[in-house]
Design an enzyme around this catalytic site. Sequence first.
Site, mmCIF file in Angstrom:
data_model
loop_
_atom_site.group_PDB
_atom_site.id
_atom_site.type_symbol
_atom_site.label_atom_id
_atom_site.label_comp_id
_atom_site.label_asym_id
_atom_site.label_seq_id
_atom_site.Cartn_x
_atom_site.Cartn_y
_atom_site.Cartn_z
ATOM 1 N N GLU A 194 2.655 4.803 -4.145
ATOM 2 C CA GLU A 194 2.664 5.710 -5.323
ATOM 3 C C GLU A 194 4.001 6.396 -5.491
ATOM 4 O OE1 GLU A 194 0.267 5.651 -2.865
ATOM 5 O OE2 GLU A 194 -0.907 4.294 -4.111
ATOM 6 N N ASP A 252 0.859 -1.188 0.000
ATOM 7 C CA ASP A 252 0.000 0.000 0.000
ATOM 8 C C ASP A 252 0.895 1.239 0.000
ATOM 9 O OD1 ASP A 252 -2.255 1.593 0.238
ATOM 10 O OD2 ASP A 252 -2.349 1.395 2.419
ATOM 11 N N ASP A 266 -9.051 3.658 -1.922
ATOM 12 C CA ASP A 266 -9.985 4.144 -0.902
ATOM 13 C C ASP A 266 -11.282 4.689 -1.481
ATOM 14 O OD1 ASP A 266 -8.027 3.400 0.834
ATOM 15 O OD2 ASP A 266 -7.202 5.418 1.075
HETATM 16 C C1 GLC Z 1 -4.642 3.358 2.895
HETATM 17 C C2 GLC Z 1 -5.175 2.139 2.173
HETATM 18 C C3 GLC Z 1 -6.203 1.441 3.034
HETATM 19 C C4 GLC Z 1 -5.574 1.080 4.360
HETATM 20 C C5 GLC Z 1 -5.023 2.324 5.047
HETATM 21 C C6 GLC Z 1 -4.246 2.001 6.316
HETATM 22 O O1 GLC Z 1 -5.641 4.305 3.039
HETATM 23 O O2 GLC Z 1 -5.677 2.456 0.919
HETATM 24 O O3 GLC Z 1 -6.699 0.301 2.392
HETATM 25 O O4 GLC Z 1 -6.509 0.463 5.189
HETATM 26 O O5 GLC Z 1 -4.138 3.000 4.175
HETATM 27 O O6 GLC Z 1 -3.199 1.153 6.078
#
Ligand code: GLC
Length: 772
Positions: free
Chosen positions: A379, A376, A454
Amino acid sequence: MIALPTPSGSAGQIEALAPDLFRLRLERQGAPPSPASAAVIGWAEPPPETAAERIGGRECLATECGVFSWDRRGAWQLSDAQGFEVFSAGPGATGFSSEGAANLTLDLIEHEALFGLGEVTGTLDRRGSVREFWNIDVLGHAPAIHPALPSLYVSIPMALSLRHGRAAGLFWDNPGRQRWDLGATVPDRWSLKADTGPIDLYLFLGPTVEGVLQRYSQLTGTMPMPPEWALGYHQSRYSYETQAKVEAVAREFRRRDLPCDALYLDIHHMEGYRVFTVGADFPKLASMTRKLRKQGIRTVAIVDPGVKDDPAFPVFQRGLQRHAFVRNADAASDVVGEVWPGPSRFPDFLNPEVRAWWGDEQRTLLDQGIDGVWNDMNEPANFARPDKTLPPEALHQTDSGPQPHASVHNLYGQAMAQASREGLLRHRPEERPFVVTRAGYAGIQRQAIVWTGDTSSHWDHLRDAVPMLLNLSLSGVPFCGGDVGGFLGNVSPELFLRWLQFAAFTPFFRNHSNLGTRDQEPWAFGPELEGIARETLRLRYQLIPLLYSLSHRAATAGEPLMRPLLYHYTNDPVAVACNSQFLLGRDLLVAPVLEPGCPARSVYLPNEVWYDFWTGQRQVGGRSILAETPPDRIPVYVRAGGILPLTEARNSTQEPPSPTLTLHLWPGPEGEFHWYEDDGISRRHESGEVHTRLISLRRQGRTTRLHLGEAEGTFRSRVQNWRLVFWDMPPKARVRIDGILRKGATSDEAELLVIDLPNRSSAMEVTVVGGA
Ligand code: GLC
């Protein structure tokens, strides 16, 4: 390959990589060498036969499928062998600005539609929109994902154009910032601009959508075969904060007899968000993962790139020793940004040595029994800067030498996913890796499953999810999915249910929700909804043989699992414009419920015969029908000719499948299904331990013929018995199996004909001749 006359200061060339694939390249003279492509894998095709000619001042390069021509003023066309123009650009529309940006303006014709472009919001047809290819952490830039957002987490500068039912494709391989105006400013102009790097265009002649995608996946690779558990139902949330909570959730799934294959650990499993650590709230992670595994549940852990800037943190120390972090422009200090752990540094995943190091660090997780990795914030997200990422001048050490961040930005997440995948392969070589990623570029399908970040718990976002996953699928990323129920905000029970019913037909099926939102497990909305959710999950598990066989087609032929209607009905304008339905494989048409409180929805059935999946009711297509949408199901139809394997529902793919496999058959003029099996987890399929067979179905006049082709591969099928269910059969049909009359097997009044057939690997043929 031929050189093209370009204005002074640049050099251009055109080559044909295949009869239906051309590559146009223009470079500024004296520009620094661009890094080797991270998207394109080695091109193994022998060069096609070409003819290069100069005709009337035009340089022409022809293959058997088409001709590229370029005149002295830099105007160019690509036409197919029939002379139909698929791409064209006017004089001077292809070149470099004085600041060094690369520009290209293509003509758009009336009714041309554009699809793909990777991860996008809004309608399926992208004409009239602007797309900026620059991976962002959306919530750093906007309060929520919305249709007009020009950038998202994944950037795939690949578009599919449809002109009068004829498909062609364009891919600009450039991982720096690109801005595409797809007829938004000037309706008949598609203008493309890249801030850095050369013009490097791959032009696909088509003419079918399937053909473009096959070539594109030959160029950028196909997804690897996923482990079977990747197709099960996955449950996540931000966060199940303690080991006790995770164990309780697992118990609840089993106690309530609800299928589930994986639980996710979000950032709270770490010690102060330090990557590759386990916090005090997970005192016995290894015993937890073992326990879960016994319940048929795998554990996936989040892994973010930011490494906490903490001199006492061993991962940070090892990174420092290796000079593993992205450098400032001075090349003397590291970029320090800010993510969940506070001040953090960013591993330079573009450096192969850093990828190897990172892959090795994952061992800590594997030793604790973690089964998969969820990448995650890659980017990468950086809260410390207004642009929320790394400084454009930051330095990466790539295979091709140092590169500023601006010219490789969109590769960061992909290179991280690659490090994750390769590390898993090294440290658990017998198993197929499981990696999910938020960010990516062209070719991401080789490394990871893409989930769409998200979203919000709004009906708009459920609606948006359909074209979003379809455009990703048209961009070479067949294994994708979004947060079931939506991430931000509290989901209503009805929205949750409709989202679950839709996502049960999408490749990656994961329920996930934000910190502080209401519980979103299938039992969180009361017993009535739980009952419907259970049936929905059970249906998903019945569909696994279909999803698995389709995954194999994606892995070998680049065919997406989820397809927009236009994939098979390119000449049908209603199908082309359809945003709210999709096909799973060739034969299943899914029309999710995307509005609250609606008792029925309109469903467009393309011009074939269709059967209601739930009732068997026959429908003649080429029109829209009104389908009822009771709470317990969404409209699904099967094409006449359709072959649909359904197994018994299980609570986990780790449970042995039923020895009887039901093959539902809806006779029609033609149908075909590529059956695929392997052990579902190991890599032995790579050396031929597979079981494949081509199944075909044909109805001609009063005769229906089912042919199960001879099985190939060394894997022993787990199917002991095929239960053949023929739908819409006349009463008193005569059945022959391999030419021998089977007594007593006649269709009943319900127009169903059921035949049990012991499985064997040689070919089998069933003919049914009806009726009285
Ligand atoms: C980001 C991700 C989400 C995750 C959060 C905390 O917002 O897109 O899926 O739960 O980070 O890690």
